[in-house]
Design a protein around this motif. Structure first.
Motif, PDB file in Angstrom:
ATOM      1  N   GLY A   1      39.256 -39.311   9.923  1.00 40.10           N
ATOM      2  CA  GLY A   1      38.627 -40.451   9.240  1.00 40.10           C
ATOM      3  C   GLY A   1      38.101 -41.526  10.173  1.00 40.10           C
ATOM      4  O   GLY A   1      37.428 -41.262  11.164  1.00 40.10           O
ATOM      5  N   ILE A   2      38.411 -42.771   9.835  1.00 40.55           N
ATOM      6  CA  ILE A   2      37.977 -43.950  10.584  1.00 40.55           C
ATOM      7  C   ILE A   2      39.213 -44.828  10.817  1.00 40.55           C
ATOM      8  O   ILE A   2      40.240 -44.617  10.164  1.00 40.55           O
ATOM      9  N   PRO A   3      39.132 -45.811  11.722  1.00 39.75           N
ATOM     10  CA  PRO A   3      40.331 -46.610  12.007  1.00 39.75           C
ATOM     11  C   PRO A   3      40.988 -47.197  10.749  1.00 39.75           C
ATOM     12  O   PRO A   3      42.215 -47.168  10.620  1.00 39.75           O
ATOM     13  N   GLN A   4      40.181 -47.715   9.814  1.00 42.69           N
ATOM     14  CA  GLN A   4      40.758 -48.320   8.609  1.00 42.69           C
ATOM     15  C   GLN A   4      41.562 -47.295   7.808  1.00 42.69           C
ATOM     16  O   GLN A   4      42.544 -47.645   7.159  1.00 42.69           O
ATOM     17  N   ILE A   5      41.126 -46.056   7.823  1.00 50.95           N
ATOM     18  CA  ILE A   5      41.870 -45.003   7.113  1.00 50.95           C
ATOM     19  C   ILE A   5      43.137 -44.661   7.885  1.00 50.95           C
ATOM     20  O   ILE A   5      44.224 -44.565   7.315  1.00 50.95           O
ATOM     21  N   ARG A   6      43.026 -44.538   9.211  1.00 50.49           N
ATOM     22  CA  ARG A   6      44.212 -44.156   9.992  1.00 50.49           C
ATOM     23  C   ARG A   6      45.283 -45.244   9.992  1.00 50.49           C
ATOM     24  O   ARG A   6      46.457 -44.960  10.204  1.00 50.49           O
TER      25      ARG A   6
ATOM     26  N   THR B   1      32.441 -39.360  13.819  1.00 46.41           N
ATOM     27  CA  THR B   1      33.576 -40.026  13.187  1.00 46.41           C
ATOM     28  C   THR B   1      33.588 -39.682  11.702  1.00 46.41           C
ATOM     29  O   THR B   1      32.712 -38.957  11.220  1.00 46.41           O
ATOM     30  N   LEU B   2      34.592 -40.155  11.010  1.00 48.85           N
ATOM     31  CA  LEU B   2      34.711 -40.100   9.553  1.00 48.85           C
ATOM     32  C   LEU B   2      34.922 -38.721   8.929  1.00 48.85           C
ATOM     33  O   LEU B   2      35.742 -38.579   8.036  1.00 48.85           O
TER      34      LEU B   2
END
Lengths: 158, 338
Positions: free
Chosen positions: B101-106, B232-233
């Motif tokens: 995913g992306i940092p906000q998801i991780r 990403t993502l």
């Protein structure tokens, strides 16, 4: 059925009456009137709704109201102090890093979390930190420059 | 997109959580970064969500005296990616976690959630409205398959898409499964059913509580190689984990583990190539031969916009890369151990 949730938003305690299937994004925008946080894709791919939860960027569209009880939520409204803009906001203005502005609040929040952790990030670090944000005006270059410059300014002030 | 209604429960003990999950209308909520999307799409409409995040014991990363590393199921992918212990001991797991995913998801998604990730198919993972143009597929309780038209046996080809699992399985990880009664520890592979419709072989009321990874033998190198559309993502089109252990000459392979995501409804163990590599001397030619064996063991279908011929050639490319990188990481050719 609505339930009472106690939240902390931008340093203030907030008692919210909401159904448990309400997202944090819906609470911020519709219950608390904090419309700085934007609803983009609403399914976790665009980053427009990014807020800080205990200092880390989270997606408000994929967060339930119940999940942030006891945690500290920060939105873009918390960045400026009165009429004094946050160094990041100043830098965005200076570099023309805002076009339509829809992605800006989310990017500011992620960038402020990065600067709190890494006061002078490299361009590479900024690009990595912002990889979860879409800017459909494709103004990425100026956004990255603005964040790097804000880091430099902040560093000089320290 | 509004979420469907549900009641929200916050158990404070694993026992209570398992008890609540024994109810057929309950689903566990961990990071929720995939579950809540599926609920917005009305793919899942549980009457009750059981939030596991109050179970503080399940968010620990610990090294045991015997060298085993225990990762609580609620450890976020961000914590895995940043853990000095994980990066030092199991670098491919940090790489795999970092690729999700992306940092906000991780920051929110958990290791347990990634392990229990539902299978994916672009005919299934659609908002309710977009699904109305096609007949209901097997995974949604219908009687057709859009991937393999004419599929008569109710089989579902949705793909297993969790990045951390190939890494964990290649590391021989075990999982502790908690329930209201006794808990049990099983090899990670045993919790996967191979069925695209219900990919987990867990019983109702059971939950993945922790992951246990044994110490790696000396002369071991690891690698995780992920193919995706953007940098990403994206979920993996293909993910290949390789863990290679060499004899003291650092050329002859003592043991090879190769596990893939994105090629079947469960993680895929490339056993033919593993057997071929045992006692072989790893060279680029040998790695290429082993990578061909990986491809030959997998029945590849055109799915999620990826043509079968493309995926087959990428399996070869990414498997070879994973093997050579793992070889380098083990100190082959004088390279540093990373």
């Amino acid at each position: 059925m609505k339930q009472a949730f106690r939240l902390t938003v931008n340093g203030e305690p907030e008692d919210v009456l909401a159904a448990p299937h309400t997202t944090l994004l819906e609470v911020l925008r519709e219950e608390l009137g904090l419309t700085g946080t934007k609803e983009g894709c609403d399914e976790g791919t665009c980053g427009a709704c990014t807020v800080l939860v205990d200092g880390d960027p989270w997606l408000a569209c994929l967060t339930l109201v119940g999940e942030v009880q006891g945690k500290e939520v920060r939105t873009v409204e918390s960045l400026a102090g009165g009429r004094t803009l946050h160094p990041l906001q100043e830098s965005f203005l200076e570099h023309g890093a805002v076009q339509c502005g829809f992605c800006t609040p989310g990017i500011l929040m992620t960038a402020s979390s990065l600067l709190a952790r890494r006061p002078s990030p490299s361009e590479e670090e900024v690009r990595e930190a912002l990889e979860g944000h879409f800017c459909r005006c494709t103004g990425y270059v100026k956004i990255v420059k603005a964040v790097v410059a804000a880091g430099d300014t902040q560093h000089e002030q320290v | 997109m509004r979420l469907p209604e549900f009641s929200y429960l916050e158990p404070r003990s694993i026992q209570d959580a398992c008890h609540l999950l024994a109810d057929a209308s309950s689903l566990p909520l961990s990071g929720g970064t995939d579950l809540l999307v599926n609920m917005k799409y009305k793919l899942l409409q549980p009457a009750r969500l059981v939030d596991l995040k109050g179970l503080a014991d399940l968010a620990l990363v610990q090294e045991m005296p015997n060298g085993e590393v225990v990762l609580g199921a609620l450890t976020t992918l961000r914590a895995i990616e940043r853990s000095a212990l994980v990066r030092e001991r199991f670098p491919l797991l940090a790489v795999a976690a970092r690729s999700v995913g992306i940092p906000q998801i991780r920051n929110k998604a958990t290791l347990g959630g990634n392990i229990c990730l539902d299978t994916r198919c672009w005919y299934y993972n659609l908002p309710a409205f977009s699904r109305t143009t096609r007949e209901v597929c097997h995974k949604l309780g219908g009687s057709v398959c859009q991937v393999v038209p004419g599929e008569k046996h109710g089989r579902c080809y949705a793909l297993f898409s969790a990045d951390t699992v190939p890494a964990l399985m290649a590391l021989d990880a075990k999982v502790k499964i908690a329930s209201a009664g006794d808990s049990r520890v099983v090899p990670l592979r045993e919790i996967y059913s191979g069925d695209g419709i219900r990919p987990l072989a867990l019983r109702r009321g059971e939950l993945v509580a922790e992951v246990r990874i044994p110490p790696l033998p000396t002369n071991t190198g690891t690698s995780y190689q992920k193919l995706r559309e953007r940098g990403t993502l994206d979920f993996p089109i293909l993910g290949v984990a390789a863990v290679l252990t060499f004899f003291d000459d650092r050329r002859t392979c003592r043991q090879a583990k190769i596990v893939l995501a994105g090629v079947a409804p469960s993680p895929f163990e490339a056993t033919t190539a593993e057997a071929f590599l045992k006692n072989a001397s790893l060279t680029p030619q040998v790695a290429a031969e082993a990578a061909n064996l990986v491809r030959d063991q997998i029945a590849v279908y055109a799915l999620n916009g990826i043509p079968a011929w493309y995926k087959r050639s990428m399996i070869v490319e990414y498997a070879a890369r994973a093997l050579l990188q793992a070889g380098l990481a083990a100190g082959q050719g004088g390279g540093a151990r990373t």
